[in-house]
Design a protein around this motif. Structure first.
Motif, PDB file in Angstrom:
ATOM      1  N   SER A 215       0.629  -1.424   0.145  1.00 21.72           N
ATOM      2  CA  SER A 215       0.080  -0.142  -0.164  1.00 21.72           C
ATOM      3  C   SER A 215       0.892   1.080  -0.110  1.00 21.72           C
ATOM      4  O   SER A 215       0.407   1.980  -0.532  1.00 21.72           O
ATOM      5  CB  SER A 215      -0.855   0.056   1.226  1.00 21.72           C
ATOM      6  N   PHE A 216       2.169   1.142  -0.029  1.00 20.53           N
ATOM      7  CA  PHE A 216       2.831   2.237  -0.292  1.00 20.53           C
ATOM      8  C   PHE A 216       4.217   2.712  -1.018  1.00 20.53           C
ATOM      9  O   PHE A 216       4.646   3.347  -1.229  1.00 20.53           O
ATOM     10  CB  PHE A 216       4.084   2.200   1.491  1.00 20.53           C
ATOM     11  N   ARG A 217       4.053   0.984  -2.220  1.00 22.50           N
ATOM     12  CA  ARG A 217       4.114   1.491  -3.687  1.00 22.50           C
ATOM     13  C   ARG A 217       3.891   2.641  -3.516  1.00 22.50           C
ATOM     14  O   ARG A 217       4.986   3.579  -3.941  1.00 22.50           O
ATOM     15  CB  ARG A 217       4.126   0.089  -4.050  1.00 22.50           C
ATOM     16  N   PRO A 218       2.582   3.175  -3.954  1.00 23.74           N
ATOM     17  CA  PRO A 218       2.452   4.011  -4.550  1.00 23.74           C
ATOM     18  C   PRO A 218       3.094   5.812  -3.984  1.00 23.74           C
ATOM     19  O   PRO A 218       3.286   7.136  -4.652  1.00 23.74           O
ATOM     20  CB  PRO A 218       0.975   4.726  -4.553  1.00 23.74           C
ATOM     21  N   THR A 219       3.629   5.538  -2.604  1.00 16.89           N
ATOM     22  CA  THR A 219       3.806   6.308  -2.087  1.00 16.89           C
ATOM     23  C   THR A 219       5.695   6.238  -1.793  1.00 16.89           C
ATOM     24  O   THR A 219       6.315   7.328  -2.779  1.00 16.89           O
ATOM     25  CB  THR A 219       4.380   6.587  -0.574  1.00 16.89           C
ATOM     26  N   SER A 220       6.109   5.715  -2.926  1.00 22.42           N
ATOM     27  CA  SER A 220       7.311   5.289  -3.078  1.00 22.42           C
ATOM     28  C   SER A 220       7.852   5.943  -4.854  1.00 22.42           C
ATOM     29  O   SER A 220       8.205   6.673  -4.792  1.00 22.42           O
ATOM     30  CB  SER A 220       7.949   3.856  -2.653  1.00 22.42           C
ATOM     31  N   ARG A 221       6.881   5.852  -5.413  1.00 22.26           N
ATOM     32  CA  ARG A 221       6.708   6.038  -6.802  1.00 22.26           C
ATOM     33  C   ARG A 221       6.976   7.847  -6.675  1.00 22.26           C
ATOM     34  O   ARG A 221       7.139   8.019  -7.358  1.00 22.26           O
ATOM     35  CB  ARG A 221       5.842   5.765  -7.444  1.00 22.26           C
ATOM     36  N   ILE A 222       5.394   8.575  -5.689  1.00 16.78           N
ATOM     37  CA  ILE A 222       5.495   9.599  -5.786  1.00 16.78           C
ATOM     38  C   ILE A 222       7.065  10.514  -5.850  1.00 16.78           C
ATOM     39  O   ILE A 222       7.571  11.270  -6.024  1.00 16.78           O
ATOM     40  CB  ILE A 222       4.759  10.346  -4.940  1.00 16.78           C
ATOM     41  N   ASN A 223       7.481   9.543  -4.661  1.00 19.21           N
ATOM     42  CA  ASN A 223       9.105  10.235  -4.355  1.00 19.21           C
ATOM     43  C   ASN A 223      10.411   9.119  -5.218  1.00 19.21           C
ATOM     44  O   ASN A 223      11.598   9.873  -5.081  1.00 19.21           O
ATOM     45  CB  ASN A 223       8.931   9.431  -2.901  1.00 19.21           C
TER      46      ASN A 223
END
Length: 1395
Positions: A215-223
């Motif tokens: 569920s944190f992969r999108p946040t990682s992509r944003i960064n």
């Protein structure tokens, strides 16, 4: 006596758990009624409450721990359950803090998975009361629970699994985003610490952890920057690089922020990036910067060592496959070996790499490969290090080389002796030389490790021995180099060959030759050692040679020898200074030892020589050495002995070259080193040098966009520098020059306006002084009056008037010329500059009021005579003064008119330029007859620096007694070049004189053949004056044509401008403008892509980078590409769009599989161009933001994160315009300077914020800017904080415009990432107000950012006691605080409804 705590607690709790005998006998058959149970609970709790009230605060922890220990010591589950109920009620009635209870439970040693019932009951209680723990406490409990779960083995009985799973329920509850017990960001951090990338979580947790991490992969992509692993820099030798390329020195990974599940490739070691940088010449500063290596701290860096070894293996492979592998031709692999040798020496010398480790690793990687074509080159590289360091290190460190020998030289028979007339022969002998050094070391150490000469090397060894016996060594072959290389550690044998080399360049004692000027003779040797020979010497031999030269120069300086250094010695010394591997004895010794020593000895002739070398013979000198020399020169200028015409001229000319040659990215890092004492890098009296520095400052801050977004120099590094300059040399700037300055510099000079003397006053003062001159009859009185210190600097104006008023120019004034000469000599070189300055202003006044025609001709004739006939002032100084004055309007035009007339109307200077350009070539390193050409030029056009022409007018003529300092390289043409650079810029600023500039370029442009940085000069000019040149396309073309065509005879075709541009762009007419098509731009970018990929043969011809303007092929390719793009007649905006279209449109010339390399090249090019070229990217982003893909969410309701994952989309052929623009924007911004990036906050708040209304748009903006927050934090914190606030403002707009928010969790995770990694509480105040206006579900998730004690979320959940409890129980508190929970049902959390 007070009872102990244990005793009192025992009496309270044992009372309620004790049982009758009969109950124990029939265990499990007796049961209390609920009423009895409750009565017991209440009485126990009542007694405990009474006792708890008497306990001091510091004993609370101890008390709760005792209760837990007591509970865990019970064996009956019923008793344990009862005691846990007591604890639960104590928490629910706010008697005990829930955090304290949870911590005591989880940290109990008795809580083991084997006691499955205790395990289940404990975790049930924790699950029940954890809702009341503050968020930092929940974080600590999560860590503790996960640690406990880790203790469960991989195989357990299935009977207990059900009870063990209660612990999983606690974890599930903590991770439940709707329960919101803590920021999910805290949870992911703890989970990733326990289970790093690639490690599976405990089986008990099942997919719970992996789902949460996902569920944190999108946040990682944003960064993450799209395609970051494919982005490469252009290595510049300035060393001033940003933080974009930093790597971890132990793992070679990117320094990623936060414990997020970034894409796998970002966790990989970036060996490709380091290897690429290592391959580039002059990259060692960047390598140190990337890995954070410090020369002062000797630290071995194994990853760097491994890459160096791989690079050597690659060179071996290249040598094997290169068709015509002959190093004499200077093939690609030969350049690579040369560079490798330099890199290896540097990194091993500073102990970043270990020599024995590298050799053993090489042996391992080359074993069984059969790569032997490059073996001699490899041994040559190893010999460089061995010969220089074997004396100081243990023999054992070098013996692994013999293992390599056995591998690479399998021959059973003797290897034949090569042709020693070829420089390549020195490489063939390298292995034999290594053996000789090892053997010598073994003998000196009396070591038993002596190795007999291998049979295959016998002929080589015998040849060397035989050559050593031959005492008369010639310079026609490479025998001397071979002997120097073999015996540099054996002083008996080394003296002979080194002696021959030294004698060749020193010249024998008796022979003398003349140098330019009067009374100047030098030792007789004129032919320097050729570069081929110097390249054939090992580093150790070169160090001996340069040490010998430096020692001799210092000795001659001490002895105050009247005989100048031999031209061969000076030229050879400057050639040796090009070798970076001998930096400590080379340029470092030159600046920090040789110059100060020579200065101390007052050996002005040698000082003049060293400055000439620096001006005309040095290449790729690191900026800190250049600024150090500039500082030396300013202190030199203040010494009375340097107040001598020739030396003063040389010091000023050298300083001017140093200032104008500073690279734009070098200015800030170098000058910030002197902020405590800016005086050291500024001239105390030369207005021209300080003006040149301000112009350099203006150009550098413009090109690096340093001042972007700011209106003032307050708080910047250049404030003190500018203020000190204005104290030393107060001055103004003409409005046309000022208008080109960055806005903060303009504001500074407008505030610090200096009142100027009126032209009328100047004229009046000159008339008055002239009357005095005519009225005085005593020669001594005249000399005393006009040379008096502090008198107005008007003497040159008087000479001008004398010449103007007498018809016979050869009879100056009314006297015999002697007083004039004496006055000039008395004034002295330093003070005379002020006279030239006043004279420049006076001339403009005179010419402005002259009648024109005949009188104008007379004026220019007199001026010309003052320069060439009477030698009163040199042309370069006079032109520099004129070009640096601050005239306005008509007077400015008159000033430039005088410059043009002075340079072109009489033939004197034109002839000098034409002859110099025709007779000479700029490749001094390839010449051995420079001196004879230099002398014949000076015989034809002698330099007269001591008013000789004036002395000849004295009756009778005076003898020329001035002792000239030796001139080895300079002349008026070369001195004029940096002045010409300034003149061109001044002419560009004033539109009415454009035609005059074209005429100047036509006649004098050929001089650029000798410019040491012609492309950089063009690049800086086109960039800095982009606004001024937009509409003046023919002038722009003329400038490019003049400079490029001056080099056509000395450069290989295709070295700079593309064929298409030469064919269509150069010859374009005003009425037929050439508009390039997409293919043109694709080919131009493709050229840079191929260069950076190291394609062989490359798009540009091979060259010796040591003598090139640029340090490596990519830097050359980038600059020539930018020059060509800026030279186009197309507006910058159109060029910028065409560059973006190279990848945004489907182009047949752009291969799909290599798309990120093309984006990288576009990023490099577009960020190196002026703002109108790269600002078009903002327009593209705006159009994507308005596209249906982002404005209507129905089309992509599935997942915007898949849509924005450029790499995955590209590989699956499902990419869309928005992901392409995203990836291209990342490539551009990754290469941007912090100045260019600092426009992003304004772009966000003014352009994007008004259009962001949907969740997709918001996520797109986060994806765009998120990866650059790290750089903003490191380089411009103010921008980071502005962006942080803008992100919340956009969220607010989306919250108001959207009925449903589908991606609340990734949005909140990203905002928490920003808080904990970047902003902290810096923006808390602004952000709190925004969060309070958001929908309840969002407010609930973001409540830990605001730290507010309670946020109403009643509308987010059904009105029940549980929902109110949720909010109150999880308010953000410091880790230690307790939370009151009002209702017993506090643990029953209702899932939040999202919407």
């Amino acid at each position: 006596m007070a009872l102990s705590m244990e005793t009192q607690l025992q009496s309270i709790f044992e009372d309620v758990v004790k049982t009758e005998m009969i109950e124990e006998a029939f265990a499990g058959m007796f049961m209390d009624t609920p009423e009895d149970e409750r009565t017991k609970l209440i009485s126990c709790l009542g007694a405990f409450r009474q006792y708890w009230g008497t306990l001091p605060q510091e004993s609370h922890d101890q008390c709760v721990q005792w209760i837990v220990r007591f509970t865990h010591s019970q064996h009956s589950p019923k008793r344990i359950s009862f005691l846990y109920d007591c604890l639960a009620m104590a928490v629910e009635t706010s008697l005990l803090p829930p955090r304290m209870v949870c911590v005591a439970l989880i940290s109990s040693d008795s809580l083991e998975w084997e006691r499955s019932q205790l395990w289940a009951l404990t975790f049930k209680l924790i699950r029940k009361i954890i809702g009341g723990v503050d968020y930092k406490g929940v974080r600590d409990l999560l860590k503790a629970v996960l640690d406990k779960i880790q203790s469960i083995p991989t195989t357990v009985s299935s009977a207990v699994v059900q009870q063990l799973l209660v612990a999983r329920e606690v974890v599930e509850y903590i991770l439940d985003r709707n329960a919101c017990l803590l920021p999910a960001y805290f949870a992911i951090t703890e989970i990733r610490k326990l289970y790093p990338e690639g490690q599976l979580s405990h089986w008990l947790l099942g997919s719970l952890i992996s789902d949460f991490v996902d569920s944190f992969r999108p946040t990682s992509r944003i960064n993450s920057i799209c395609g970051r692993c494919s982005l490469l820099p252009v290595v510049n030798n300035s060393g001033a690089i940003c933080n974009s390329w930093k790597l971890d020195p132990n793992t070679l990974r990117f320094p990623l922020r936060g414990m997020l599940p970034y894409d796998k490739d970002l966790f990989e070691p970036q060996t490709g990036l380091l290897r690429y940088v290592l391959e580039q010449p002059y990259s060692r500063e960047m390598v140190c910067n990337m890995l954070g290596l410090n020369k002062q701290h000797k630290q071995r860096c194994p990853v760097l060592e491994e890459q160096l070894v791989d690079l050597v293996v690659y060179a071996m492979e290249r040598s094997e496959t290169e068709e015509h592998f002959d190093a004499d031709v200077g093939g690609t692999s030969q350049l690579l070996w040369q560079h490798l040798s330099s890199q290896l020496i540097f990194f091993v010398l500073f102990q970043f790499a270990s020599f024995p480790h590298m050799v053993l690793s090489l042996h391992q990687k080359l074993a069984g490969r059969g790569l032997i074509k490059g073996r001699d080159h490899l041994m040559w590289v190893l010999l460089q290090f061995i010969s220089g360091s074997i004396q100081k290190n243990a023999l054992a460190d070098f013996l692994p080389v013999m293992k390599l020998f056995d591998l690479l030289y399998p021959e059973k028979e003797c290897i034949p002796v090569p042709d020693i007339n070829k420089p390549q022969s020195t490489h063939s002998f390298a292995m034999t030389c290594i053996w000789i050094h090892l053997n010598r070391k073994a003998q000196n150490d009396n070591s038993k490790l002596q190795i007999p000469i291998p049979h295959s090397l016998k002929l080589h060894h015998e040849f060397l021995q035989q050559s050593l016996r031959n005492k008369s060594l010639g310079m026609l072959d490479y025998k001397i180099a071979l002997l120097c290389n073999a015996y540099s550690t054996n002083s008996e044998c080394f003296t002979l060959p080194m002696g021959v080399l030294v004698e060749t360049i020193y010249g024998n004692g008796s022979m003398r030759i003349n140098l330019p000027g009067t009374n100047c003779t030098a030792s007789g040797s004129v032919s320097p050692l050729p570069m081929n020979l110097l390249d054939s010497l090992t580093v150790h031999a070169k160090m001996s040679l340069i040490h010998s030269i430096a020692t001799r120069v210092i000795k001659l300086a001490h002895a105050k020898s009247s005989i100048a250094l031999a031209p061969a010695l000076v030229e050879t010394y400057s050639r040796l200074l090009v070798y970076m591997e001998i930096e400590s004895l080379g340029i470092k010794g030159f600046i920090s030892q040789l110059l100060p020593n020579v200065f101390k000895s007052h050996a002005w002739g040698i000082l003049h020589t060293l400055l000439e070398m620096f001006s005309y013979r040095m290449h790729h000198i690191q900026p800190h050495y250049r600024v150090q020399l500039l500082s030396h020169l300013h202190s030199l200028a203040a010494v009375p002995q340097t107040n001598q015409n020739q030396l003063h001229l040389c010091v000023e000319s050298t300083a001017l070259r140093l200032i104008t040659a500073l690279g734009s990215s070098e200015v800030q890092p170098q000058f910030t080193r002197f902020l405590n004492d800016p005086k050291t890098v500024l001239s105390a009296e030369s207005e021209e040098l300080n003006r040149a520095l301000i112009l350099t400052l203006a150009r550098a801050t413009h090109i690096t966009d340093f001042f972007t977004g700011s209106d003032s120099i307050q708080g910047t590094w250049c404030k003190d520098i500018l203020q000190t300059i204005m104290t030393f040399t107060p001055h103004n700037w003409a409005s046309h020059t000022l208008s080109c300055f960055p806005a903060p510099l303009q504001a500074f000079f407008k505030q610090n306006n200096v009142p100027q003397e009126s032209r009328f006053n100047l004229k009046k003062n000159v008339e008055e002084e002239y009357r005095k001159w005519k009225s005085m009859s005593n020669e001594n009185d005249i000399i005393t009056h006009f040379s008096l210190q502090g008198s107005p600097p008007l003497f040159l104006c008087l000479l001008w008037k004398m010449l103007l008023e007498t018809d016979h120019i050869n009879q100056i004034g009314f006297r015999d010329g002697k007083p004039q000469l004496k006055v000039l000599e008395r004034i002295g070189a330093r003070a005379l500059v002020a006279h030239v300055r006043t004279f420049a202003d006076f001339l403009v006044y005179e010419f402005s009021t002259s009648a024109g025609g005949q009188q104008l001709n007379k004026c220019i004739e007199i001026l010309n005579d003052m320069v060439w006939k009477y030698n009163i002032v040199t042309l370069d100084r006079l032109i520099l003064c004129l070009a640096m004055r601050s005239h306005e309007g008509n007077e400015a035009q008159v000033c430039y008119f005088i410059i043009q007339l002075l340079l072109l109307k009489p033939n004197d200077f034109r002839n000098r330029v034409n002859d110099f350009v025709k007779e000479n070539a700029p490749e001094h390193w390839l010449q051995n007859d420079w001196h004879s050409k230099h002398m014949s030029y000076h015989k034809k056009y002698p330099e007269k620096l001591y008013f000789e022409g004036l002395a000849d007018q004295v009756n009778p003529p005076m003898q020329h007694t001035s002792q000239y300092l030796p001139i080895y390289f300079g002349n008026v043409c070369l001195r004029f070049l940096p002045v010409f650079d300034i003149v061109i810029h001044r002419f560009l600023e004033l539109i009415p004189v454009s035609k005059s500039l074209e005429t100047l370029l036509d006649h004098l442009g050929g001089l650029y053949k000798f410019h040491d940085r012609p492309v950089t000069y063009l690049y800086n000019t086109l960039h800095y004056y982009e606004r001024h040149l937009r509409e003046r396309t023919s002038l722009k073309r003329k400038l490019v044509h003049a400079i490029m065509s001056s080099l056509k005879d000395n450069r290989t075709p295709g070295w700079c401008l593309s064929e298409t541009y030469i064919k269509f762009g150069m010859s374009a007419r005003e009425d037929n403008v050439w508009i390039p098509d997409d293919t043109y731009y694709c080919k131009l970018i493709g050229r840079l892509v191929d260069t950076m990929a190291g394609k062989s043969p490359g798009p540009f011809p091979n060259c010796d980078w040591r003598f090139n303007e640029f340090p490596n092929p990519a830097a050359h390719a980038l600059h020539v590409t930018c020059v060509e793009l800026m030279a186009l007649t197309v507006p910058g905006k159109d060029v910028g769009n065409a560059l973006l279209n190279v990848v945004l449109r489907s182009q047949p010339l752009v291969p799909r599989e290599n798309i990120t390399a093309w984006m990288n090249a576009i990023g490099l090019v577009i960020t190196a161009l002026p703002e109108p070229y790269w600002i078009v990217l903002h327009d593209r982003i705006v159009s994507v933001m308005g596209s249906p893909t982002l404005t209507t969410e129905t089309a992509w309701a599935g997942c915007p994160f898949a849509l924005l994952d450029f790499t995955a989309c590209h590989q699956s052929y499902s990419e869309m315009n928005c992901s392409y623009v995203l990836a291209l924007a990342h490539a551009v911004w990754h290469h941007s300077s912090i100045g260019q990036l600092s426009l992003i906050p304004k772009f966000l708040s003014e352009t994007l914020k008004p259009v962001v209304q949907t969740e997709f748009q918001l996520l797109y903006v986060y994806h765009l800017v998120g990866p650059f927050l790290q750089r903003f934090q490191q380089e411009r914190t103010r921008c980071m904080l502005e962006i942080g606030v803008a992100f919340y403002e956009m969220l607010q707009a989306v919250d108001q415009h959207s009925q449903h928010l589908h991606f609340m969790d990734p949005i909140c995770d990203f905002l928490y990432h920003i808080k904990y990694m970047y902003t902290g509480d810096s923006v808390k105040e602004q952000v709190e107000k925004i969060i309070m206006t958001l929908r309840p579900a969002m407010k609930l998730r973001l409540r830990f950012i605001t730290h507010s004690s309670k946020i109403e979320t009643s509308s987010a959940a059904p009105p029940s006691s549980s929902s109110t409890t949720t909010t109150s129980s999880s308010s953000a508190q410091p880790p230690t605080s307790s939370i009151s929970v009002s209702s017993p049902s506090s643990t029953q959390h209702t899932p939040m409804s999202v919407g």
